[in-house]
Design an enzyme around this catalytic site. Structure first.
Site, PDB file in Angstrom:
ATOM      1  N   ARG A  68     -87.966  14.713  90.622  1.00  0.00           N
ATOM      2  CA  ARG A  68     -86.960  15.342  89.763  1.00  0.00           C
ATOM      3  C   ARG A  68     -86.696  14.499  88.513  1.00  0.00           C
ATOM      4  O   ARG A  68     -86.109  14.992  87.545  1.00  0.00           O
ATOM      5  CB  ARG A  68     -85.658  15.531  90.535  1.00  0.00           C
ATOM      6  CG  ARG A  68     -85.786  16.444  91.744  1.00  0.00           C
ATOM      7  CD  ARG A  68     -84.535  16.394  92.608  1.00  0.00           C
ATOM      8  NE  ARG A  68     -83.374  16.920  91.898  1.00  0.00           N
ATOM      9  CZ  ARG A  68     -82.125  16.831  92.370  1.00  0.00           C
ATOM     10  NH1 ARG A  68     -81.884  16.204  93.520  1.00  0.00           N
ATOM     11  NH2 ARG A  68     -81.137  17.345  91.682  1.00  0.00           N
ATOM     12  N   ASP A  91     -70.875  17.038  90.899  1.00  0.00           N
ATOM     13  CA  ASP A  91     -71.920  17.607  91.743  1.00  0.00           C
ATOM     14  C   ASP A  91     -71.208  18.437  92.814  1.00  0.00           C
ATOM     15  O   ASP A  91     -69.970  18.419  92.915  1.00  0.00           O
ATOM     16  CB  ASP A  91     -72.754  16.489  92.364  1.00  0.00           C
ATOM     17  CG  ASP A  91     -74.171  16.936  92.711  1.00  0.00           C
ATOM     18  OD1 ASP A  91     -74.411  18.149  92.822  1.00  0.00           O
ATOM     19  OD2 ASP A  91     -75.041  16.064  92.878  1.00  0.00           O
ATOM     20  N   HIS A 104     -76.363  14.243  99.623  1.00  0.00           N
ATOM     21  CA  HIS A 104     -76.024  15.483 100.318  1.00  0.00           C
ATOM     22  C   HIS A 104     -75.533  15.195 101.735  1.00  0.00           C
ATOM     23  O   HIS A 104     -74.748  15.969 102.295  1.00  0.00           O
ATOM     24  CB  HIS A 104     -77.238  16.414 100.385  1.00  0.00           C
ATOM     25  CG  HIS A 104     -77.642  16.978  99.064  1.00  0.00           C
ATOM     26  ND1 HIS A 104     -78.457  16.302  98.188  1.00  0.00           N
ATOM     27  CD2 HIS A 104     -77.338  18.152  98.462  1.00  0.00           C
ATOM     28  CE1 HIS A 104     -78.644  17.034  97.098  1.00  0.00           C
ATOM     29  NE2 HIS A 104     -77.978  18.166  97.242  1.00  0.00           N
ATOM     30  N   ARG A 128     -84.313  27.773  91.798  1.00  0.00           N
ATOM     31  CA  ARG A 128     -83.494  28.826  92.410  1.00  0.00           C
ATOM     32  C   ARG A 128     -84.042  30.217  92.112  1.00  0.00           C
ATOM     33  O   ARG A 128     -83.853  31.134  92.897  1.00  0.00           O
ATOM     34  CB  ARG A 128     -82.049  28.747  91.905  1.00  0.00           C
ATOM     35  CG  ARG A 128     -81.400  27.392  92.019  1.00  0.00           C
ATOM     36  CD  ARG A 128     -81.335  26.878  93.430  1.00  0.00           C
ATOM     37  NE  ARG A 128     -80.617  25.612  93.513  1.00  0.00           N
ATOM     38  CZ  ARG A 128     -80.820  24.685  94.411  1.00  0.00           C
ATOM     39  NH1 ARG A 128     -81.758  24.861  95.341  1.00  0.00           N
ATOM     40  NH2 ARG A 128     -80.126  23.562  94.419  1.00  0.00           N
ATOM     41  N   HIS A 138     -77.517  12.433  87.211  1.00  0.00           N
ATOM     42  CA  HIS A 138     -76.226  12.405  87.864  1.00  0.00           C
ATOM     43  C   HIS A 138     -75.550  11.088  87.485  1.00  0.00           C
ATOM     44  O   HIS A 138     -76.038  10.041  87.903  1.00  0.00           O
ATOM     45  CB  HIS A 138     -76.371  12.481  89.374  1.00  0.00           C
ATOM     46  CG  HIS A 138     -77.217  13.622  89.863  1.00  0.00           C
ATOM     47  ND1 HIS A 138     -78.617  13.588  89.840  1.00  0.00           N
ATOM     48  CD2 HIS A 138     -76.872  14.819  90.384  1.00  0.00           C
ATOM     49  CE1 HIS A 138     -79.084  14.720  90.347  1.00  0.00           C
ATOM     50  NE2 HIS A 138     -78.056  15.495  90.679  1.00  0.00           N
TER      51      HIS A 138
END
Length: 604
Positions: free
Chosen positions: A221, A337, A264, A160, A252
């Site tokens: 990841r 999440d 997502h 980010r 997660h």
């Protein structure tokens, strides 16, 4: 090990007792209690004197809060604006629509949320001083209880805050180094840089065990496909981030490493048995918890062996309370999440999901798509008796404890003028470069490498990637030129690349997440057909090698960061001897192991 999405059998019908039956019954409670030594303090003990400075602050703060302020603490949202008091028209309009306030400072003062999460597209995040001033402005508006200020800075594929912040290659490259001490050091540096900019929470590390090469959401990841390796690196990074000054969130839960669906956009199903969960998914979470992880993030997925009601884990009491709390003994903050993700919105409305998540054992609700509706729904659930204020207090106490323990209460603000000097220092960049150089993995080599002199064509995926790699090769003494063909090169692009290869002594084919039948594989085959030596360089997952056939040499960097591309150039030219070891099994197209976990060639 994947299957289609399963339909719900009941509406959250399974009880916590159901989870106990799955994982060991009442012995689970005794096991957890024995490990803890005592029951966790879920709130101020009635009739008992508070113990210690922390408990006095928690007790006093909780007693002074209204129910509305307590409920506000249960939410973490994003706000638009590069400053806390922004009056920029687009940012104000977005904040009014989503949050009912003009800017972040006004929202924080009115609603007293537990935290704010940053995104580059919402907050600019262009330079350290700007980020620090934004953080300070939000903290100034927070009143007696400071904010958690968070972001997803996993590095690698999830970043980010870009340069000048140090850009580490990411989790799977760290796994390829086989050095947990380096992983800890990287996290410590990352944490210190985030803290210098006023952030005090990072949604990292990802502790999923990536056992599905086709996993569309985890991949690089993850530290790897070996549970013990992932556990060791997870624990190292928990300690590193905390040493750097930020709280961490292992994610997660209960494990997102074996799915072909991205949560997502859909609701994944994990088909592991209980025994497979214990062997594959659980070890990294156990290690992160034992290392002192502040938060555990829930996954929006179904895990039928752990909850046969098929509730998403985020809404599952058997998973979040029965397993995470009572089986693994986790006493910290359970965070969802993002509630904007489709995986948790497939059956219930945006006003209902927060209530069900709290009933399941969640403490912090991340990014509800309709904050006013979610906030009012939680208050209404308390008024109706579905949620008790005592239950709300349990979560607030956990959040207050985290804020106290991480030093956020004593020092929420930072020196914005000093932020730039603490971020992206030469020492930090050298650590990132060293990780990248140690992570590059040589899978195959017929003598094409090292390539010490001549002309090189860099063709394939990524405009920035091909250009940067060509520049890095030039810095190592080669004559190199880039040619972008994209992730789905058409016949014309392939023809152009083949023609360009005729003038090169070496072709470096850059690939990214190649699948069976991918045009990227067609490009590599056509380049091999020219007779010019071809080096295939996978800058995403290392699984590309399964789909490319025979090449002169095959390399994996697991990353297209600047540091990784510089390291790749040094390996190609022999300035660095490749030393990375695969942190995953790479299968061939038939599913058999082509390159095993731990594989990695050297020049010497």
């Amino acid at each position: 090990m994947r299957s289609p999405k399963l339909s719900r059998k009941t509406v959250l019908a399974s009880s916590v007792a159901g989870a106990f039956a799955v994982v060991g019954g009442g012995a689970v409670i005794a096991e957890a209690a024995s490990r803890r030594g005592e029951e966790p303090a879920e709130g101020p003990s009635e009739g008992e004197a508070p113990v210690g400075e922390r408990q006095r602050w928690i007790d006093g703060t909780l007693a002074a809060m209204s129910l509305e302020e307590k409920v506000g603490q249960l939410f973490m949202v994003y706000v638009h604006g590069e400053t806390a008091d922004t009056d920029q028209a687009d940012a104000v309009a977005s904040n009014r629509e989503r949050l009912g306030s003009d800017n972040g400072a006004a929202f924080v003062a009115a609603r007293r949320p537990g935290g704010i999460i940053y995104f580059d597209w919402a907050n600019g995040l262009r330079d350290p001083a700007q980020v620090a001033r934004l953080s300070n402005g939000l903290q100034e508006a927070s009143g007696a209880v400071p904010l958690l200020i968070a972001t997803d800075q996993e590095y690698g594929s999830v970043v980010r805050i870009g340069e000048p912040a140090t850009q580490f290659p990411g989790a799977m490259p760290l796994g390829a180094t086989r050095d947990p001490d380096t992983a800890r050091r990287a996290a410590e540096i990352a944490g210190a840089e985030l803290r210098a900019m006023g952030l005090n929470q990072n949604f990292a590390p990802d502790v999923d065990v990536n056992v599905d090469p086709a996993n569309p959401v985890i991949g690089v990841r993850s530290f790897g496909s070996d549970p013990d390796l992932v556990a060791e690196f997870a624990a190292a990074q928990v300690g590193g981030y905390q040493s750097g000054g930020v709280a961490v969130s292992a994610k997660h839960f209960p494990g997102h490493g074996d799915t072909g669906t991205d949560s997502h956009v859909g609701l994944p199903v994990i088909t592991h048995t209980v025994e497979e969960w214990e062997r594959i998914d659980a070890p990294p979470f156990r290690a992160a918890i034992e290392a002192g992880a502040d938060m555990v993030m829930s996954a929006h997925l179904q895990f039928p062996a752990l909850d046969d009601s098929l509730a998403p884990a985020t809404l599952s009491a058997p998973i979040l309370t029965g397993l995470l709390r009572d089986r693994l003994g986790f006493e910290g903050v359970v965070v969802t999440d993002s509630l904007e993700m489709q995986g948790v919105r497939t059956e219930f409305g945006d006003d209902r999901v927060p209530v069900l998540a709290l009933l399941a054992g969640v403490d912090l609700l991340l990014m509800p798509p309709d904050f006013p509706a979610a906030y009012e729904a939680v208050l209404a659930a308390v008024a109706a008796g579905e949620l008790t204020e005592e239950r709300i207090d349990q979560s607030v106490v956990r959040l207050l404890r985290l804020k106290y323990d991480r030093g956020i209460v004593d020092g929420p603000a930072v020196d914005a003028d000093a932020a730039a000097d603490a971020v992206g220092t030469s020492d930090h960049l050298a650590v990132a470069d060293g990780i990248a150089e140690r992570s590059v993995t040589l899978l195959a080599n017929d003598g094409a490498l090292p390539f010490t002199a001549g002309t090189a064509l860099v063709a394939g995926w990524g405009e920035n990637t091909t250009t940067r790699l060509a520049g890095a090769l030039a810095s190592e003494g080669l004559q190199a030129s880039p040619m972008v063909t994209g992730d789905e090169p058409d016949a014309e692009a392939i023809k152009t690349a083949v023609e360009a290869a005729a003038d090169a002594d070496l072709v470096v084919a850059v690939t990214y997440n190649v699948e069976a039948g991918s045009p990227q594989a067609d490009l590599v085959a056509a380049l091999v057909g020219t007779g010019v030596p071809v080096v295939a360089a996978a800058v995403g997952t290392p699984y590309d090698a399964a789909h490319l056939g025979a090449v002169g040499a095959s390399l994996a960097t697991y990353s297209y960061s600047k540091a990784s591309l510089s390291a790749l150039a040094k390996v190609i030219t022999g300035a660095v001897d490749p030393s990375g070891a695969l942190p995953v099994d790479v299968p061939d197209e038939g599913g058999a192991v082509a390159y095993a976990l731990g594989h990695g060639l050297h020049y010497a």
